[in-house]
Design a protein around this motif. Structure first.
Motif, PDB file in Angstrom:
ATOM      1  N   GLN A 222      15.275   7.792   0.583  1.00 24.39           N
ATOM      2  CA  GLN A 222      13.914   7.509   1.017  1.00 24.39           C
ATOM      3  C   GLN A 222      13.018   7.448  -0.213  1.00 24.39           C
ATOM      4  O   GLN A 222      13.393   7.912  -1.296  1.00 24.39           O
ATOM      5  CB  GLN A 222      13.400   8.568   1.999  1.00 24.39           C
ATOM      6  N   SER A 223      11.840   6.877  -0.043  1.00 26.96           N
ATOM      7  CA  SER A 223      10.901   6.793  -1.153  1.00 26.96           C
ATOM      8  C   SER A 223      10.437   8.189  -1.548  1.00 26.96           C
ATOM      9  O   SER A 223      10.284   9.077  -0.712  1.00 26.96           O
ATOM     10  CB  SER A 223       9.689   5.940  -0.760  1.00 26.96           C
ATOM     11  N   TYR A 225       7.569   8.674  -2.677  1.00 25.95           N
ATOM     12  CA  TYR A 225       6.107   8.624  -2.560  1.00 25.95           C
ATOM     13  C   TYR A 225       5.705   8.370  -1.105  1.00 25.95           C
ATOM     14  O   TYR A 225       6.395   7.646  -0.375  1.00 25.95           O
ATOM     15  CB  TYR A 225       5.536   7.526  -3.460  1.00 25.95           C
ATOM     16  N   ASP A 226       4.585   8.963  -0.708  1.00 27.03           N
ATOM     17  CA  ASP A 226       4.108   8.748   0.651  1.00 27.03           C
ATOM     18  C   ASP A 226       3.310   7.443   0.735  1.00 27.03           C
ATOM     19  O   ASP A 226       3.201   6.686  -0.246  1.00 27.03           O
ATOM     20  CB  ASP A 226       3.276   9.942   1.134  1.00 27.03           C
ATOM     21  N   GLN A 227       2.744   7.168   1.891  1.00 24.43           N
ATOM     22  CA  GLN A 227       2.034   5.908   2.113  1.00 24.43           C
ATOM     23  C   GLN A 227       0.808   5.765   1.238  1.00 24.43           C
ATOM     24  O   GLN A 227       0.310   4.658   1.008  1.00 24.43           O
ATOM     25  CB  GLN A 227       1.634   5.792   3.589  1.00 24.43           C
ATOM     26  N   ASN A 228       0.288   6.883   0.733  1.00 22.77           N
ATOM     27  CA  ASN A 228      -0.882   6.849  -0.147  1.00 22.77           C
ATOM     28  C   ASN A 228      -0.508   6.807  -1.626  1.00 22.77           C
ATOM     29  O   ASN A 228      -1.382   6.899  -2.487  1.00 22.77           O
ATOM     30  CB  ASN A 228      -1.764   8.076   0.121  1.00 22.77           C
ATOM     31  N   LYS A 383      14.670  -2.815   3.127  1.00 23.34           N
ATOM     32  CA  LYS A 383      13.632  -2.141   2.353  1.00 23.34           C
ATOM     33  C   LYS A 383      14.222  -1.109   1.398  1.00 23.34           C
ATOM     34  O   LYS A 383      13.710  -0.904   0.292  1.00 23.34           O
ATOM     35  CB  LYS A 383      12.631  -1.475   3.294  1.00 23.34           C
TER      36      LYS A 383
END
Length: 394
Positions: A222-223, A225-228, A383
């Motif tokens: 998973q990334s 970093y979060d959505q922000n 993705k």
């Protein structure tokens, strides 16, 4: 022979000139270490068909995904550790190049400072995404229709033009600075007309001078970093059931390999969340004291059992290999094989060739893969590969 103007030639200049010749070399930096290692060989071509680690001399090994293809071995006729690629070229390196390779490294008359490196940018076309998602769909269908088929790792290869100011050595130096916890490498294979650059998070096998053997299960992505755009703490990462099960499959595979060779005394550490560049993974580490169990050949034996691991191939291995061979539209070659130093100071460290690119024929080939199970969603897998490509080009 006295090297020419040693004080005016830095290591970057030296290696750039070597990269136009016929002698292979390898650069690497081990995880969480600062020194960069350099192995030079006076052999223009050396391949090994069977990897028996105990029999190999000191050097750097790079093996393909398919066992049927020969591995590349760069004999360590010279091995040095460098604090920086911008330092003055060590005299023993220039002496070796001139006396053993018969080459003369000349002073670069231009500024030693390189132009700013062009970033590697790419845009994936809709057709490319659709083709990959259809491949994921075929894999999911195959897993659902076959009782024994649990997982397959499918990958994609993306070719782009080399940016005008792209510099392979500068790119290697850049990833070393960005990814302190990864195994960073640059391998020059002149006989194949290839330069490989990578930043791998995954140990395949290591064995140190105390006889401690190590391998790992690394799966789930998973990334970081979060959505922000804020970095997520590893302790706060949340995992879906799909990633948890995928990682558990890899761990069980390693334990089954230990059972096959009747190794029962091992330490299992994890699973835990680790950050690898712009991504997070689930990781379980396995350690064995080879002296304690009187099994000095464990690294070679486990290497044969593990490769290709279920983290780059699938489970069961034979069915996954068959699906990959029949469905992936390219030959992986050295991608998802393994590479690393062998028998240097009685230590061997081999890593899976992930997060890598290959420079050849005026193109850069980028590679990324993802593990497919019955719960995989094609768009999310696409993705994931996009995130992984950005690790090596970001």
């Amino acid at each position: 022979m006295i090297p020419t103007k040693t004080k005016e030639i830095n290591t970057l200049q030296t290696l750039k000139q070597l990269m136009t010749g016929q002698f292979p070399f390898a650069l690497w930096r081990l995880p969480n270490q600062k020194d960069i290692n350099l192995v030079l060989s006076s052999n223009q071509e050396q391949k090994v068909s069977k990897t028996d680690l105990e029999e190999l001399p000191g050097g750097f090994l790079m093996a393909p995904f398919e066992d049927s293809e020969a591995s590349h071995f760069i004999l360590a006729d010279l091995w040095v550790q460098l604090t920086s690629l911008n330092e003055q070229t060590p005299e023993k390196v220039l002496t070796f190049i001139e006396e053993e390779l018969g080459l003369v490294i000349t002073e670069n008359q231009t500024s030693s400072k390189s132009k700013p490196e062009d970033k590697i940018n790419f845009l994936s076309e809709a057709g490319e995404q659709r083709a990959f998602e259809e491949l994921v769909e075929r894999a999911v269908t195959k897993i659902e229709e076959t009782d024994s088929f649990q997982k397959v790792v499918i990958s994609r290869k993306k070719e782009i033009d080399i940016p005008e100011n792209f510099d392979a050595l500068e790119h290697f130096r850049s990833i070393c600075q960005k990814y302190a916890s990864l195994f960073c490498s640059l391998v020059y294979l002149p006989q194949e007309n290839q330069i490989w650059i990578g930043a791998s998070p995954e140990i395949l096998v290591t064995q140190d001078d105390q006889g401690i053997f190590e391998t790992m299960a690394l799966a789930g992505t998973q990334s970081a970093y979060d959505q922000n755009g804020e970095l997520i703490s590893c302790s706060e990462a949340l995992w879906r059931q799909k990633e948890i099960e995928e990682q558990a499959l890899v761990s069980r595979y390693i334990i089954n390999c230990f059972k096959k060779i009747r190794v029962r005394e091992f330490d299992e550490i994890g699973p835990k969340t680790i950050q690898a560049g712009n991504l997070m993974h689930l990781q379980t580490t396995f350690k064995v004291d080879s002296h304690k169990i009187n099994f000095p050949q464990i690294a070679s034996v486990m290497l044969e059992l593990l490769h290709p691991t279920s983290a780059v191939c699938g489970m069961p291995k034979e069915e996954a290999l068959r699906f990959i061979s029949e469905n992936e539209p390219y030959n992986r070659g050295l991608y998802s094989g393994y590479l690393g130093p062998v028998n240097l100071n009685q230590r061997t460290s081999l890593f899976v060739n992930l997060r890598s690119l290959c420079i050849a024929d005026h193109k850069i080939s980028l590679f990324a893969g993802c593990g497919i199970t019955a719960d995989s969603i094609p768009e999310k897998e696409w993705k994931e590969t996009e995130m992984k490509l950005k690790t090596i080009i970001g």
